[in-house]
Design a protein around this motif. Sequence first.
Motif, PDB file in Angstrom:
ATOM      1  N   LEU A   1       3.493  99.986  -8.239  1.00 58.57           N
ATOM      2  CA  LEU A   1       3.752  98.560  -8.007  1.00 58.57           C
ATOM      3  C   LEU A   1       4.691  97.983  -9.063  1.00 58.57           C
ATOM      4  CD1 LEU A   1       0.046  97.740  -7.183  1.00 58.57           C
ATOM      5  CD2 LEU A   1       1.911  97.873  -5.538  1.00 58.57           C
TER       6      LEU A   1
ATOM      7  N   GLU B   1      18.006  98.586  -6.687  1.00 58.03           N
ATOM      8  CA  GLU B   1      17.953  98.800  -5.229  1.00 58.03           C
ATOM      9  C   GLU B   1      17.686  97.457  -4.560  1.00 58.03           C
ATOM     10  OE1 GLU B   1      15.616 103.010  -6.063  1.00 58.03           O
ATOM     11  OE2 GLU B   1      14.617 101.434  -4.926  1.00 58.03           O
ATOM     12  N   TYR B   2      17.990  97.346  -3.292  1.00 57.52           N
ATOM     13  CA  TYR B   2      17.625  96.140  -2.571  1.00 57.52           C
ATOM     14  C   TYR B   2      16.107  96.056  -2.523  1.00 57.52           C
ATOM     15  CZ  TYR B   2      22.401  95.842  -0.750  1.00 57.52           C
ATOM     16  OH  TYR B   2      23.750  95.734  -0.639  1.00 57.52           O
ATOM     17  N   LYS B   3      15.606  94.823  -2.565  1.00 62.29           N
ATOM     18  CA  LYS B   3      14.169  94.635  -2.329  1.00 62.29           C
ATOM     19  C   LYS B   3      14.035  94.238  -0.858  1.00 62.29           C
ATOM     20  CE  LYS B   3       9.993  92.463  -4.066  1.00 62.29           C
ATOM     21  NZ  LYS B   3       9.360  92.301  -2.771  1.00 62.29           N
ATOM     22  N   TYR B   4      13.572  95.184  -0.059  1.00 62.87           N
ATOM     23  CA  TYR B   4      13.482  94.972   1.387  1.00 62.87           C
ATOM     24  C   TYR B   4      12.280  94.113   1.727  1.00 62.87           C
ATOM     25  CZ  TYR B   4      16.751  98.816   1.249  1.00 62.87           C
ATOM     26  OH  TYR B   4      17.833  99.589   0.963  1.00 62.87           O
TER      27      TYR B   4
ATOM     28  N   ARG C   1       5.530  98.350   3.161  1.00 62.32           N
ATOM     29  CA  ARG C   1       5.545  99.590   2.384  1.00 62.32           C
ATOM     30  C   ARG C   1       4.945 100.713   3.214  1.00 62.32           C
ATOM     31  NH1 ARG C   1       5.033  99.829  -3.355  1.00 62.32           N
ATOM     32  NH2 ARG C   1       5.658 101.906  -4.017  1.00 62.32           N
TER      33      ARG C   1
ATOM     34  N   ARG D   1       0.421 100.344   3.010  1.00 67.04           N
ATOM     35  CA  ARG D   1       0.206 100.021   1.592  1.00 67.04           C
ATOM     36  C   ARG D   1      -1.255 100.169   1.187  1.00 67.04           C
ATOM     37  NH1 ARG D   1       3.006  95.566  -1.631  1.00 67.04           N
ATOM     38  NH2 ARG D   1       1.517  95.162  -3.276  1.00 67.04           N
TER      39      ARG D   1
ATOM     40  N   GLU E   1      10.066 101.525   2.369  1.00 64.13           N
ATOM     41  CA  GLU E   1       9.757 100.242   3.005  1.00 64.13           C
ATOM     42  C   GLU E   1      10.401 100.246   4.401  1.00 64.13           C
ATOM     43  OE1 GLU E   1       8.183  97.626   1.134  1.00 64.13           O
ATOM     44  OE2 GLU E   1       8.799  95.805   2.161  1.00 64.13           O
TER      45      GLU E   1
ATOM     46  N   PHE F   1      12.845 105.215  -0.922  1.00 67.71           N
ATOM     47  CA  PHE F   1      13.337 105.097  -2.292  1.00 67.71           C
ATOM     48  C   PHE F   1      12.667 106.026  -3.291  1.00 67.71           C
ATOM     49  CE2 PHE F   1      10.906 101.183  -1.170  1.00 67.71           C
ATOM     50  CZ  PHE F   1       9.726 101.452  -1.844  1.00 67.71           C
TER      51      PHE F   1
ATOM     52  N   MET G   1      15.104  95.351  -6.684  1.00 68.86           N
ATOM     53  CA  MET G   1      14.135  96.021  -7.544  1.00 68.86           C
ATOM     54  C   MET G   1      14.951  96.683  -8.642  1.00 68.86           C
ATOM     55  SD  MET G   1      11.120  95.683  -6.068  1.00 68.86           S
ATOM     56  CE  MET G   1      10.169  96.885  -6.964  1.00 68.86           C
TER      57      MET G   1
ATOM     58  N   LYS H   1      14.705  99.433 -11.662  1.00 70.51           N
ATOM     59  CA  LYS H   1      13.787 100.511 -12.040  1.00 70.51           C
ATOM     60  C   LYS H   1      14.298 101.265 -13.269  1.00 70.51           C
ATOM     61  CE  LYS H   1      12.294 100.948  -7.253  1.00 70.51           C
ATOM     62  NZ  LYS H   1      12.103 101.790  -6.066  1.00 70.51           N
TER      63      LYS H   1
ATOM     64  N   ARG I   1       0.763  98.729 -11.812  1.00 71.16           N
ATOM     65  CA  ARG I   1       1.729  97.630 -11.750  1.00 71.16           C
ATOM     66  C   ARG I   1       2.286  97.465 -13.157  1.00 71.16           C
ATOM     67  NH1 ARG I   1       2.651  93.751  -8.159  1.00 71.16           N
ATOM     68  NH2 ARG I   1       0.726  93.955  -6.991  1.00 71.16           N
TER      69      ARG I   1
ATOM     70  N   TRP J   1       9.019  99.232 -12.944  1.00 73.40           N
ATOM     71  CA  TRP J   1       9.631  98.661 -11.737  1.00 73.40           C
ATOM     72  C   TRP J   1       9.529  97.148 -11.883  1.00 73.40           C
ATOM     73  CZ3 TRP J   1       7.866 101.180  -6.485  1.00 73.40           C
ATOM     74  CH2 TRP J   1       8.272 102.524  -6.462  1.00 73.40           C
TER      75      TRP J   1
ATOM     76  N   LYS K   1      10.613  93.447 -10.041  1.00 67.97           N
ATOM     77  CA  LYS K   1      11.176  92.808  -8.847  1.00 67.97           C
ATOM     78  C   LYS K   1      11.895  91.537  -9.272  1.00 67.97           C
ATOM     79  CE  LYS K   1       6.541  91.133  -7.984  1.00 67.97           C
ATOM     80  NZ  LYS K   1       5.371  91.179  -7.164  1.00 67.97           N
TER      81      LYS K   1
ATOM     82  N   LYS L   1      13.531  88.271  -7.589  1.00 66.96           N
ATOM     83  CA  LYS L   1      13.758  87.488  -6.376  1.00 66.96           C
ATOM     84  C   LYS L   1      13.785  86.019  -6.757  1.00 66.96           C
ATOM     85  CE  LYS L   1       8.889  87.899  -5.029  1.00 66.96           C
ATOM     86  NZ  LYS L   1       7.947  88.237  -3.993  1.00 66.96           N
TER      87      LYS L   1
HETATM   88  P1  AMP Z   1       5.742  92.358  -4.194  1.00 66.71           P
HETATM   89  O1  AMP Z   1       5.112  92.675  -2.875  1.00 66.71           O
HETATM   90  O2  AMP Z   1       6.440  91.008  -4.239  1.00 66.71           O
HETATM   91  O3  AMP Z   1       4.781  92.598  -5.350  1.00 66.71           O
HETATM   92  O4  AMP Z   1       6.942  93.399  -4.428  1.00 66.71           O
HETATM   93  C1  AMP Z   1       6.749  94.772  -4.473  1.00 66.71           C
HETATM   94  C2  AMP Z   1       6.960  95.347  -3.097  1.00 66.71           C
HETATM   95  O5  AMP Z   1       8.330  95.317  -2.746  1.00 66.71           O
HETATM   96  C3  AMP Z   1       6.632  96.804  -2.987  1.00 66.71           C
HETATM   97  O6  AMP Z   1       5.265  97.019  -2.848  1.00 66.71           O
HETATM   98  C4  AMP Z   1       7.399  97.221  -1.734  1.00 66.71           C
HETATM   99  O7  AMP Z   1       6.602  96.981  -0.593  1.00 66.71           O
HETATM  100  C5  AMP Z   1       8.548  96.240  -1.695  1.00 66.71           C
HETATM  101  N1  AMP Z   1       9.871  96.870  -1.863  1.00 66.71           N
HETATM  102  C6  AMP Z   1      10.964  96.518  -1.159  1.00 66.71           C
HETATM  103  N2  AMP Z   1      12.032  97.216  -1.536  1.00 66.71           N
HETATM  104  C7  AMP Z   1      11.630  98.067  -2.520  1.00 66.71           C
HETATM  105  C8  AMP Z   1      12.296  99.042  -3.320  1.00 66.71           C
HETATM  106  N3  AMP Z   1      13.599  99.294  -3.208  1.00 66.71           N
HETATM  107  N4  AMP Z   1      11.541  99.718  -4.237  1.00 66.71           N
HETATM  108  C9  AMP Z   1      10.214  99.462  -4.371  1.00 66.71           C
HETATM  109  N5  AMP Z   1       9.538  98.542  -3.651  1.00 66.71           N
HETATM  110  C10 AMP Z   1      10.241  97.838  -2.733  1.00 66.71           C
END
Ligand code: AMP
Length: 545
Positions: free
Chosen positions: A225, A244-247, A251, A266, A295, A334, A392, A394, A405, A409, A411, A413
């Motif tokens: 996480l 990487e893009y955060k899709y 998951r 997940r 994802e 990823f 994301m 990393k 967590r 990694w 995030k 946004k």
């Molecule tokens: P969050 O849900 O806001 O805690 O963000 C983490 C989640 O982002 C992860 O659990 C994945 O489901 C999602 N995610 C989307 N793109 C990626 C990526 N490139 N690498 C890792 N997680 C990603």
Amino acid sequence: MDFTDFSCICEQIEGISGRLEMIDVIASVLPGLSDDELPVFVRFVMGRIFPDWSPLKLGIGPNLLYEAVGYVAGKKKEEVIAAVNETGDVGLAVERLLATKTQMSFFAESLTLTGVFSDFTRIATTDGSRSQREKMKIVRGLLGTAGPLDGRYLARLLLEELRIGVGEGNVRDAVAKAFSVDQTLVAHAYQAINDLGRVALLARQGETALRDVRIEPFHPVKMMLAQQGTITEMVGDHGAVAVEYKYDGTRFQFHKVGDDCRMYSRKLEEVTGAVPDVIEMLCAATGHDVILDGEVIAVKDGKPRPFQFVLRRFRRKHAVEEAIGRVELVPNVFDIMYLDGETLIDRPFTERRAILETVLSGYVAPQWVGDDIPALEKIYQEALDAGHEGVMVKVPGAAYTPGVRGRNWIKVKPAVDTIDLAVVGAEWGEGRRAHIFGSFLLACQDEGVLLPVGKVATGFSDDQLAAFYAALKDLVIAEKGKEVVFEPEIVFEVGYAEVQKSTNYTSGYALRFPRFVRLREDKGVAEVETVEGIAARYERQLKSL
Ligand code: AMP
């Protein structure tokens, strides 16, 4: 081990509040258990029945339990419910009712730990139209044989809520202590095989067995996480990072051995049946045995759609084909944790990524590696423009740490909500930031009077902090210890997760997880958020809960 012995240990633990004492009690029991009993005890004492990876679920609701208790104790279900309400705890209620039970089991043998586990397994594996009756029969049988104290813990286990305060961390430490092995090896083995019961068996064999641990296909591991952060912080801490893009999707973990391909959500629930199209794509994209992390997103004309569309697909049990026609899904992979029998989680991310690119043809999520902050910020902007959630970031050298967590990694946004506040004070920084301000006191206004509402210390780059020091040092009007007070002149926009009521600040509110977004050069102090505005944000939050 008799189930009564287990119950007595639970009762003893329930009376302990100290963590170390709790660990001692558990550690003293483990060496005396047989290989059959050890994994069961380890899971039961945490209130879990099956390995974390296992799809098996007891599926016993309070209704069925109350009926079974009523039957065994010769009471109406309403009386059972009344007893639960009165004691406030299902275990204590069952204990009290069993003390007066009328239906003694014909063969009043005592329950054993492994016997209870095999009954639980039968409960979890009965299905079909008669399954409720079967389950009821087994639960009645267990309660009929149980003494009152057994009943307390049996009832709680059946509902998978043991409530004796033993968590994963305590049991991990107890396993390490019981078998004199390194705690970090126990933690690592648990991450890989996702069953503390089996880890205890390995610990009994010794450190070599723990070190040799391997991920097994179709035993899903917990997902790694991410924490929140910024590109600037990550580059500052690590130099070159992978972006990487955060899709905005769902998951997944994909397991493949030969032609056998399965997908997990997940929460590690199997979703293979709901997404045969995605399975087919990934299965066709590699000839290797793999475990992949990624994802899934929904797309229309090549553009991502909001994640609700993916959820509609993932949750589907019926009319799957029809749903496939309506919502097109695409996987973005990823990470890779397993390849042809080899566990890869301890390899650095760069190596795993290189392997991923060679074994999977297609669906690999694009990645950029670098330390040029403006260039990476541009990718972040591109991600948002393309309809993704952000990026994301990393750490290239980091291992894959299931279930953790951490800060390997991050995030990035847009903050969910932002607020403009006056900067009214600061605290000197620490370490390399000792000569500049490290955190800032922020205030809202109430008819022109500024009222503090929190401090912000994250989201700044070193350059920004240096610039704010230069701009604010001449505005200092008082200094006490590590704190300074400013003539209010500048306005910060900050993101936050939540507004909370608080007595720490005179506004009566505080911000949870405040994070600097930008300097509002276009705004004056008179225009900052009002205390009523903050109260309204607070109310809105309550409504949306
Ligand atoms: P969050 O849900 O806001 O805690 O963000 C983490 C989640 O982002 C992860 O659990 C994945 O489901 C999602 N995610 C989307 N793109 C990626 C990526 N490139 N690498 C890792 N997680 C990603």
